[in-house]
Design a protein around this motif. Structure first.
Motif, PDB file in Angstrom:
ATOM      1  N   GLN A  50       0.852  -1.190   0.000  1.00  0.00           N
ATOM      2  CA  GLN A  50       0.000   0.000   0.000  1.00  0.00           C
ATOM      3  C   GLN A  50       0.889   1.241   0.000  1.00  0.00           C
ATOM      4  O   GLN A  50       1.757   1.387   0.854  1.00  0.00           O
ATOM      5  CB  GLN A  50      -0.919   0.017   1.212  1.00  0.00           C
ATOM      6  N   ASN A  52       0.626   5.316   0.301  1.00  0.00           N
ATOM      7  CA  ASN A  52      -0.288   6.358   0.759  1.00  0.00           C
ATOM      8  C   ASN A  52       0.152   7.696   0.201  1.00  0.00           C
ATOM      9  O   ASN A  52       1.318   8.064   0.318  1.00  0.00           O
ATOM     10  CB  ASN A  52      -0.321   6.434   2.287  1.00  0.00           C
ATOM     11  N   ASP A 130      -5.133   5.953  -0.736  1.00  0.00           N
ATOM     12  CA  ASP A 130      -4.408   4.696  -0.645  1.00  0.00           C
ATOM     13  C   ASP A 130      -4.334   4.053  -2.019  1.00  0.00           C
ATOM     14  O   ASP A 130      -5.354   3.919  -2.706  1.00  0.00           O
ATOM     15  CB  ASP A 130      -5.109   3.729   0.314  1.00  0.00           C
TER      16      ASP A 130
END
Length: 159
Positions: A50, A52, A130
């Motif tokens: 992930q 961000n 995200d």
């Protein structure tokens, strides 16, 4: 640079984002038996990551993923590095559990380019977006056991 109009300053700002998470990832897709890859196109293994982004209001975020071992690659399969000893295997990335793998494109921030994909539009300042990616091995041909590694980069495009 300000633009002057009738003595007043007009400041033109470009919407943008900054990466608010790790910028480099190493993904481990695990060890797999050759029998798990029953046919060309079969995917095996899974590793998630992930990224961000912290964005300004109104920023439209897109991205392009580039195969660093073969920058001209526009397919959906990441090339293995020269040091890889496995054959008949590649790596595919998927965005937000999308069933279709991401296609690779040039490492460029140009708004008009091949294989970029839309991520999101920030709806407030300091909006956290995200970017969820999943990597999987994919069978591409006759398999030979060995190490399989690839290197990809993601370029974010802010409009």
């Amino acid at each position: 640079m300000p633009i002057l109009t009738y003595g007043d300053d007009i400041i033109v700002t470009t919407p943008s984002c900054e990466v608010a998470s790790d910028k480099e990832f190493t993904l481990d897709l695990g060890e797999h038996n050759m029998n798990e890859f029953s046919a060309v196109g079969q995917t095996v293994g899974k590793a998630d990551m992930q990224i961000n982004l912290k964005c300004k209001n109104g920023t439209v975020v897109s991205a392009v993923m580039t195969d660093q071992s073969n920058p001209g690659n526009t397919s959906d399969t990441l090339s293995l590095t020269e040091s890889s000893t496995a054959k008949g295997i590649g790596i595919q990335f998927f965005n937000d559990n999308n069933a279709n793998p991401i296609k690779y494109g040039p490492d460029s921030i140009a708004s008009e380019q091949s294989n970029k994909w839309y991520i999101a539009t920030a709806d407030k300042d300091d909006d956290l977006i995200d970017v969820n990616l999943t990597a999987k091995y994919v069978r591409t041909g006759d398999i030979k056991a060995g190490d399989a590694s690839g290197i990809a980069s993601v370029t974010f495009i802010y409009e």
